[in-house]
Design a protein around this motif. Structure first.
Motif, mmCIF file in Angstrom:
data_model
loop_
_atom_site.group_PDB
_atom_site.id
_atom_site.type_symbol
_atom_site.label_atom_id
_atom_site.label_comp_id
_atom_site.label_asym_id
_atom_site.label_seq_id
_atom_site.Cartn_x
_atom_site.Cartn_y
_atom_site.Cartn_z
ATOM 1 N N ALA A 50 0.767 -1.386 0.015
ATOM 2 C CA ALA A 50 -0.093 0.008 0.211
ATOM 3 C C ALA A 50 0.982 1.301 0.104
ATOM 4 O O ALA A 50 2.094 1.222 0.233
ATOM 5 C CB ALA A 50 -1.043 -0.026 0.971
ATOM 6 N N ALA A 51 0.351 2.508 -0.397
ATOM 7 C CA ALA A 51 1.135 3.615 -0.597
ATOM 8 C C ALA A 51 -0.039 4.703 -0.091
ATOM 9 O O ALA A 51 -0.943 4.701 -0.725
ATOM 10 C CB ALA A 51 1.857 4.088 -1.652
ATOM 11 N N ILE A 52 0.417 5.672 0.176
ATOM 12 C CA ILE A 52 -0.334 6.895 0.458
ATOM 13 C C ILE A 52 0.506 8.052 -0.089
ATOM 14 O O ILE A 52 1.812 8.315 0.416
ATOM 15 C CB ILE A 52 -0.679 7.302 1.912
ATOM 16 N N SER A 53 -0.066 8.935 -1.003
ATOM 17 C CA SER A 53 0.881 9.855 -1.752
ATOM 18 C C SER A 53 1.095 11.131 -0.856
ATOM 19 O O SER A 53 0.176 11.442 0.190
ATOM 20 C CB SER A 53 0.036 10.301 -3.062
ATOM 21 N N ARG A 54 2.217 11.851 -1.093
ATOM 22 C CA ARG A 54 2.628 13.261 -0.375
ATOM 23 C C ARG A 54 1.766 14.013 -0.712
ATOM 24 O O ARG A 54 0.951 14.192 -1.820
ATOM 25 C CB ARG A 54 3.795 13.431 -0.775
ATOM 26 N N THR A 70 -6.213 -0.862 5.357
ATOM 27 C CA THR A 70 -6.339 0.656 5.114
ATOM 28 C C THR A 70 -4.997 1.378 5.547
ATOM 29 O O THR A 70 -4.542 1.173 6.583
ATOM 30 C CB THR A 70 -7.577 0.888 6.044
ATOM 31 N N LEU A 71 -4.695 2.225 4.922
ATOM 32 C CA LEU A 71 -3.506 3.274 5.208
ATOM 33 C C LEU A 71 -3.694 4.329 5.452
ATOM 34 O O LEU A 71 -4.581 5.066 4.588
ATOM 35 C CB LEU A 71 -2.311 2.952 3.850
ATOM 36 N N SER A 72 -3.400 5.026 6.503
ATOM 37 C CA SER A 72 -3.567 6.214 6.947
ATOM 38 C C SER A 72 -2.300 6.779 7.373
ATOM 39 O O SER A 72 -1.347 6.416 7.695
ATOM 40 C CB SER A 72 -4.644 6.428 8.157
ATOM 41 N N ARG A 73 -2.351 8.366 7.429
ATOM 42 C CA ARG A 73 -1.225 9.388 7.987
ATOM 43 C C ARG A 73 -1.792 10.154 9.093
ATOM 44 O O ARG A 73 -2.704 10.553 8.888
ATOM 45 C CB ARG A 73 -0.794 9.721 6.615
ATOM 46 N N ASP A 74 -0.693 10.404 10.032
ATOM 47 C CA ASP A 74 -1.061 11.172 10.984
ATOM 48 C C ASP A 74 0.010 12.512 10.920
ATOM 49 O O ASP A 74 1.209 12.017 11.499
ATOM 50 C CB ASP A 74 -1.291 10.663 12.549
ATOM 51 N N ASN A 75 -0.181 13.509 10.423
ATOM 52 C CA ASN A 75 0.789 14.353 10.116
ATOM 53 C C ASN A 75 1.389 14.878 11.523
ATOM 54 O O ASN A 75 2.495 15.384 11.987
ATOM 55 C CB ASN A 75 0.427 15.446 9.427
ATOM 56 N N THR A 81 0.164 4.582 9.560
ATOM 57 C CA THR A 81 -0.703 3.313 10.089
ATOM 58 C C THR A 81 -1.400 2.447 9.032
ATOM 59 O O THR A 81 -2.154 2.949 7.813
ATOM 60 C CB THR A 81 -1.437 3.602 11.171
ATOM 61 N N LEU A 82 -0.882 1.293 8.888
ATOM 62 C CA LEU A 82 -1.258 0.370 8.067
ATOM 63 C C LEU A 82 -2.380 -0.608 8.884
ATOM 64 O O LEU A 82 -1.771 -1.437 9.629
ATOM 65 C CB LEU A 82 -0.312 -0.657 7.257
ATOM 66 N N GLN A 83 -3.807 -0.507 9.012
ATOM 67 C CA GLN A 83 -4.544 -1.299 9.633
ATOM 68 C C GLN A 83 -4.779 -2.353 8.742
ATOM 69 O O GLN A 83 -5.248 -2.344 7.703
ATOM 70 C CB GLN A 83 -5.785 -0.552 9.886
ATOM 71 N N MET A 84 -4.447 -3.693 9.388
ATOM 72 C CA MET A 84 -4.875 -4.945 8.585
ATOM 73 C C MET A 84 -6.045 -5.826 9.098
ATOM 74 O O MET A 84 -5.715 -5.919 10.514
ATOM 75 C CB MET A 84 -3.533 -5.637 8.438
ATOM 76 N N THR A 85 -6.911 -6.329 8.256
ATOM 77 C CA THR A 85 -8.234 -6.813 8.827
ATOM 78 C C THR A 85 -8.165 -8.207 8.039
ATOM 79 O O THR A 85 -7.692 -8.312 6.912
ATOM 80 C CB THR A 85 -9.477 -6.247 9.055
ATOM 81 N N SER A 86 -9.070 -9.050 8.342
ATOM 82 C CA SER A 86 -9.329 -10.335 7.903
ATOM 83 C C SER A 86 -8.117 -11.055 7.431
ATOM 84 O O SER A 86 -8.086 -11.476 6.263
ATOM 85 C CB SER A 86 -10.311 -10.257 6.767
ATOM 86 N N LEU A 87 -7.118 -11.027 8.142
ATOM 87 C CA LEU A 87 -5.556 -11.566 7.880
ATOM 88 C C LEU A 87 -5.709 -13.094 7.577
ATOM 89 O O LEU A 87 -6.483 -13.803 7.980
ATOM 90 C CB LEU A 87 -4.606 -11.349 9.021
#
Length: 125
Positions: A50-54, A70-75, A81-87
């Motif tokens: 996964a990636a989240i753009s600048r 789900t990938l998210s960013r906290d500036n 944070t990479l939230q991984m479910t249904s692994l």
């Protein structure tokens, strides 16, 4: 000194969840970098997860994790944070955080300038 530190890996049963965090040193503001996660399973090549753009925070995911991760960013915390479910057992790998200062969320590892040391995720069946 540029530093990326991953945390949150561990052992989980199939169907479970884990949250991986990547903390960047202050000289690397995550808001100005595209941040990616890659993984490498034993005997296999490193693959894009996964990636989240600048700047605009556009996210992209590998087909194998789409809808589950789900990938998210906290500036303010300078973390992603990479939230991984249904692994699934096939998610077992060492997960690496990476930072790219040029592109807008590349899927190729070669585009990334900085890498963390990795955190291991093991999913048991």
């Amino acid at each position: 000194q540029v530093q990326l530190v991953e945390s949150g890996g561990g052992l989980v049963q199939a169907g479970g969840s884990l949250s991986l965090s990547c903390a960047a040193s202050s000289v690397l503001p995550v808001s100005m970098y595209s941040m990616g996660w890659f993984r490498q399973a034993p005997g296999q090549e490193r693959e894009f997860v996964a990636a989240i753009s600048r700047i605009v925070s556009r996210t992209s995911y590998a087909d194998s994790v789409k809808g589950r991760f789900t990938l998210s960013r906290d500036n303010t915390k300078n973390t992603v944070t990479l939230q991984m479910t249904s692994l699934k057992p096939e998610d077992t790998a060492v997960y690496y955080c990476a930072a790219d200062r040029r592109t807008m969320g590349a899927t190729k590892a070669d585009n990334y300038d900085y890498w963390g040391q990795g955190t291991r995720v093991t999913v048991s069946s």
